[in-house]
Design a protein around this motif. Sequence first.
Motif, PDB file in Angstrom:
ATOM      1  N   ALA A   8       2.459  -6.189   1.604  1.00  0.00           N
ATOM      2  CA  ALA A   8       1.220  -5.750   2.237  1.00  0.00           C
ATOM      3  C   ALA A   8       0.390  -6.959   2.640  1.00  0.00           C
ATOM      4  O   ALA A   8       0.299  -7.937   1.926  1.00  0.00           O
ATOM      5  CB  ALA A   8       0.428  -4.871   1.282  1.00  0.00           C
ATOM      6  N   ALA A   9      -0.173  -6.899   3.813  1.00  0.00           N
ATOM      7  CA  ALA A   9      -0.973  -8.028   4.287  1.00  0.00           C
ATOM      8  C   ALA A   9      -2.156  -7.488   5.031  1.00  0.00           C
ATOM      9  O   ALA A   9      -2.179  -6.337   5.437  1.00  0.00           O
ATOM     10  CB  ALA A   9      -0.123  -8.925   5.199  1.00  0.00           C
ATOM     11  N   GLU A  12      -6.235  -6.621   9.638  1.00  0.00           N
ATOM     12  CA  GLU A  12      -7.397  -6.724  10.490  1.00  0.00           C
ATOM     13  C   GLU A  12      -7.129  -7.750  11.588  1.00  0.00           C
ATOM     14  O   GLU A  12      -6.720  -8.871  11.338  1.00  0.00           O
ATOM     15  CB  GLU A  12      -8.626  -7.189   9.680  1.00  0.00           C
ATOM     16  CG  GLU A  12      -9.165  -6.129   8.750  1.00  0.00           C
ATOM     17  CD  GLU A  12      -9.760  -4.957   9.519  1.00  0.00           C
ATOM     18  OE1 GLU A  12      -9.641  -3.826   9.052  1.00  0.00           O
ATOM     19  OE2 GLU A  12     -10.337  -5.186  10.601  1.00  0.00           O
ATOM     20  N   GLY A  92       3.468   5.035   6.305  1.00  0.00           N
ATOM     21  CA  GLY A  92       2.209   4.744   6.971  1.00  0.00           C
ATOM     22  C   GLY A  92       1.142   4.171   6.054  1.00  0.00           C
ATOM     23  O   GLY A  92       0.001   3.984   6.469  1.00  0.00           O
ATOM     24  N   SER A  93       1.526   3.855   4.819  1.00  0.00           N
ATOM     25  CA  SER A  93       0.530   3.370   3.869  1.00  0.00           C
ATOM     26  C   SER A  93       0.207   1.905   4.108  1.00  0.00           C
ATOM     27  O   SER A  93       1.104   1.055   4.124  1.00  0.00           O
ATOM     28  CB  SER A  93       1.047   3.562   2.442  1.00  0.00           C
ATOM     29  OG  SER A  93       0.133   3.012   1.521  1.00  0.00           O
ATOM     30  N   ALA A  94      -1.093   1.607   4.268  1.00  0.00           N
ATOM     31  CA  ALA A  94      -1.530   0.228   4.497  1.00  0.00           C
ATOM     32  C   ALA A  94      -1.273  -0.646   3.266  1.00  0.00           C
ATOM     33  O   ALA A  94      -1.253  -1.876   3.380  1.00  0.00           O
ATOM     34  CB  ALA A  94      -3.013   0.201   4.862  1.00  0.00           C
ATOM     35  N   GLU A  95      -1.049  -0.023   2.126  1.00  0.00           N
ATOM     36  CA  GLU A  95      -0.752  -0.794   0.912  1.00  0.00           C
ATOM     37  C   GLU A  95       0.692  -1.272   0.877  1.00  0.00           C
ATOM     38  O   GLU A  95       1.092  -2.019  -0.005  1.00  0.00           O
ATOM     39  CB  GLU A  95      -0.994   0.065  -0.324  1.00  0.00           C
ATOM     40  CG  GLU A  95      -2.443   0.479  -0.514  1.00  0.00           C
ATOM     41  CD  GLU A  95      -2.590   1.435  -1.677  1.00  0.00           C
ATOM     42  OE1 GLU A  95      -3.717   1.568  -2.163  1.00  0.00           O
ATOM     43  OE2 GLU A  95      -1.592   2.061  -2.085  1.00  0.00           O
ATOM     44  N   ALA A 126      -2.060   6.435  -1.803  1.00  0.00           N
ATOM     45  CA  ALA A 126      -3.044   5.407  -1.485  1.00  0.00           C
ATOM     46  C   ALA A 126      -3.990   5.262  -2.671  1.00  0.00           C
ATOM     47  O   ALA A 126      -4.371   6.273  -3.272  1.00  0.00           O
ATOM     48  CB  ALA A 126      -3.838   5.770  -0.227  1.00  0.00           C
ATOM     49  N   GLY A 127      -4.341   4.007  -2.984  1.00  0.00           N
ATOM     50  CA  GLY A 127      -5.284   3.786  -4.065  1.00  0.00           C
ATOM     51  C   GLY A 127      -4.856   4.412  -5.378  1.00  0.00           C
ATOM     52  O   GLY A 127      -5.655   4.912  -6.141  1.00  0.00           O
ATOM     53  N   LEU A 137      -1.950  10.201   9.874  1.00  0.00           N
ATOM     54  CA  LEU A 137      -2.347   8.840  10.182  1.00  0.00           C
ATOM     55  C   LEU A 137      -3.236   8.839  11.416  1.00  0.00           C
ATOM     56  O   LEU A 137      -2.995   9.626  12.347  1.00  0.00           O
ATOM     57  CB  LEU A 137      -1.108   7.979  10.470  1.00  0.00           C
ATOM     58  CG  LEU A 137      -0.067   7.866   9.356  1.00  0.00           C
ATOM     59  CD1 LEU A 137       1.201   7.199   9.874  1.00  0.00           C
ATOM     60  CD2 LEU A 137      -0.650   7.083   8.176  1.00  0.00           C
ATOM     61  N   GLU A 142      -3.795  -0.297  14.689  1.00  0.00           N
ATOM     62  CA  GLU A 142      -3.655  -0.761  13.313  1.00  0.00           C
ATOM     63  C   GLU A 142      -2.574   0.033  12.589  1.00  0.00           C
ATOM     64  O   GLU A 142      -1.761  -0.530  11.844  1.00  0.00           O
ATOM     65  CB  GLU A 142      -4.999  -0.634  12.572  1.00  0.00           C
ATOM     66  CG  GLU A 142      -4.931  -1.193  11.150  1.00  0.00           C
ATOM     67  CD  GLU A 142      -6.248  -1.066  10.408  1.00  0.00           C
ATOM     68  OE1 GLU A 142      -7.190  -0.449  10.949  1.00  0.00           O
ATOM     69  OE2 GLU A 142      -6.321  -1.572   9.279  1.00  0.00           O
ATOM     70  N   THR A 143      -2.563   1.335  12.791  1.00  0.00           N
ATOM     71  CA  THR A 143      -1.517   2.163  12.182  1.00  0.00           C
ATOM     72  C   THR A 143      -0.138   1.724  12.656  1.00  0.00           C
ATOM     73  O   THR A 143       0.814   1.639  11.866  1.00  0.00           O
ATOM     74  CB  THR A 143      -1.740   3.642  12.514  1.00  0.00           C
ATOM     75  OG1 THR A 143      -2.963   4.084  11.928  1.00  0.00           O
ATOM     76  CG2 THR A 143      -0.604   4.501  11.980  1.00  0.00           C
ATOM     77  N   VAL A 146       0.899  -1.327  10.844  1.00  0.00           N
ATOM     78  CA  VAL A 146       1.298  -1.008   9.471  1.00  0.00           C
ATOM     79  C   VAL A 146       2.704  -0.413   9.444  1.00  0.00           C
ATOM     80  O   VAL A 146       3.551  -0.804   8.627  1.00  0.00           O
ATOM     81  CB  VAL A 146       0.285  -0.039   8.835  1.00  0.00           C
ATOM     82  CG1 VAL A 146       0.837   0.606   7.573  1.00  0.00           C
ATOM     83  CG2 VAL A 146      -1.021  -0.765   8.514  1.00  0.00           C
ATOM     84  N   MET A 173      -7.573  12.904  12.229  1.00  0.00           N
ATOM     85  CA  MET A 173      -8.216  11.660  11.795  1.00  0.00           C
ATOM     86  C   MET A 173      -9.066  11.113  12.926  1.00  0.00           C
ATOM     87  O   MET A 173      -8.594  10.960  14.056  1.00  0.00           O
ATOM     88  CB  MET A 173      -7.163  10.637  11.381  1.00  0.00           C
ATOM     89  CG  MET A 173      -6.422  10.991  10.113  1.00  0.00           C
ATOM     90  SD  MET A 173      -7.525  11.216   8.692  1.00  0.00           S
ATOM     91  CE  MET A 173      -8.226   9.572   8.541  1.00  0.00           C
ATOM     92  N   PRO A 174     -10.330  10.777  12.665  1.00  0.00           N
ATOM     93  CA  PRO A 174     -11.181  10.245  13.731  1.00  0.00           C
ATOM     94  C   PRO A 174     -10.755   8.847  14.141  1.00  0.00           C
ATOM     95  O   PRO A 174     -10.048   8.160  13.408  1.00  0.00           O
ATOM     96  CB  PRO A 174     -12.575  10.230  13.083  1.00  0.00           C
ATOM     97  CG  PRO A 174     -12.341  10.224  11.622  1.00  0.00           C
ATOM     98  CD  PRO A 174     -11.045  10.910  11.381  1.00  0.00           C
TER      99      PRO A 174
END
Lengths: 300, 193
Positions: A8-9, A12, A92-95, A126-127, A137, A142-143, A146, A173-174
């Motif tokens: 994971a990186a 941004e 699709g998890s950013a982690e 997530a988390g 997603l 950004e998605t 990832v 998702m907005p």
Amino acid sequence: MTEVAAVAADVEGSEMTGVVKTQPASTLPVLGVGLGYRFPLRQSLDQHPESVDFLEIIADHYLDANPRKLAELEALRCRFTLIPHAINLSLGSAEGVEPRYLTRLAALIRRIDPPWWSEHLSFTTAGEVEVGHLCPLPRTHETLAVLQRNIEAVRAAVDVPLILENITYGVEMPGAEMREGKFLKEVVARTGCRLLLDVTNLYINSVNHRYDAREVLEALSPEDVVQLHFVGVGTRGDQLFDDHATAVQEEVWELLDRVVARFAVKGIILERDQKFPSFNELVGELARARQIGREHGRWD
Amino acid sequence: MGLREVQTLTARLYVDRQLRNRFFEDCTAVAEQFGLSAEEAEALQLLSQEQVEGFAASLKRKRLGEVRNLLPLTAKALADALPQLFFAFAERGAPRGIARHAVDAIAFSDHLVTVASVPAWITALARYEASYLTAQRASRCFLIRRFDFDLPQVVRQLLDGQHGLPPIRRKTLVLWIRPTARGRLRCFRFYLI
């Protein structure tokens, strides 16, 4: 405590890294029509193996399996071409993807030696919360970054083509930067993975979120889709949902026909999970799907 | 938008009713608590409460469906009371791991023992089914459980639609055994005098 992949990186400001070369679709075998393997179907499949061309198995059912369960898998593998369909890799998890899960999944896929395997365009963890279902997603760059990063990590562990499934989404998702068809096209381009197009999910989303499913199809190229899922649709009030418990409605058949006409699909899976009808009824739906493929020149 | 932070927040929203209530009362405060910027919090205000609540409800229904499959006799015994009992239990949090549904079913069975309104014969049935799940998941197994009811008779009455009749109390030991990893799981019942 769940370990999180070290790959994971911070994404941004990550830049689009361009197109990834994809394995030519012509190298993938044509499989035909089959069923999602579920235990209640076991006896019927034992007695009538000729009713399916291949089976799709839920990979997670065999990741924590005792020797008897693995023996069941081996018996299936000897009689059918199996396509593993995973649920909890959380691509699709950013982690990042969970390394122990990936290791076990990779071992399973090596054991089965399929022509491809599949997962979902979603996240499930997530988390340190395991949601227990496929979460939508945002359709953003950004998605895509990832997904690309996670799939690169997966490719390092699994040297079998991966195809990616569109999910139903109850939550919009907005912050979407593109529409669904464009997003799927970008997924193919950025990840090098083709698609498992769930025709029923596409139909459900198009009704619930009020868009034309054809718009999604027209954004994709004929070689972008390798395999299909289809099944009937459940209803709850004015909303459709994927209960995998219903016979296929005509609206889904029409969309399936349109999809098979456009895309050079290699296989179609009827994804019935519960409230099983007679096996003959399922065979009837398979026969109709097989005929659709035949009419559009996908197989003999 | 910081995808990691958004996913952490939304994952919690989907499984945590109290957090959902706080979020839709004051989205900005909750979003900032999860490390989102003011701008990102403002974007998340576009999340539909109806959609999020709907998804959260679907997650619990999915868990209920899995538990119903894994504890079929208990589900039949509880009948219409099952959903309410399970949804109250489900508020405690989502199960984890590859075998999450079995874990959920076993935990729900444990929870039923604490619910005063659930008759003792149903909690015994739940414990029996949960014990079978525990034994089934083990490669090798030697599991003993004691019950205060004649469980075969309870099950017969349940399946015959006669569970209105008083269940027979009878101290029973049940043994599940699988001595080798490839062996069959066997079950033995002993009535205690």
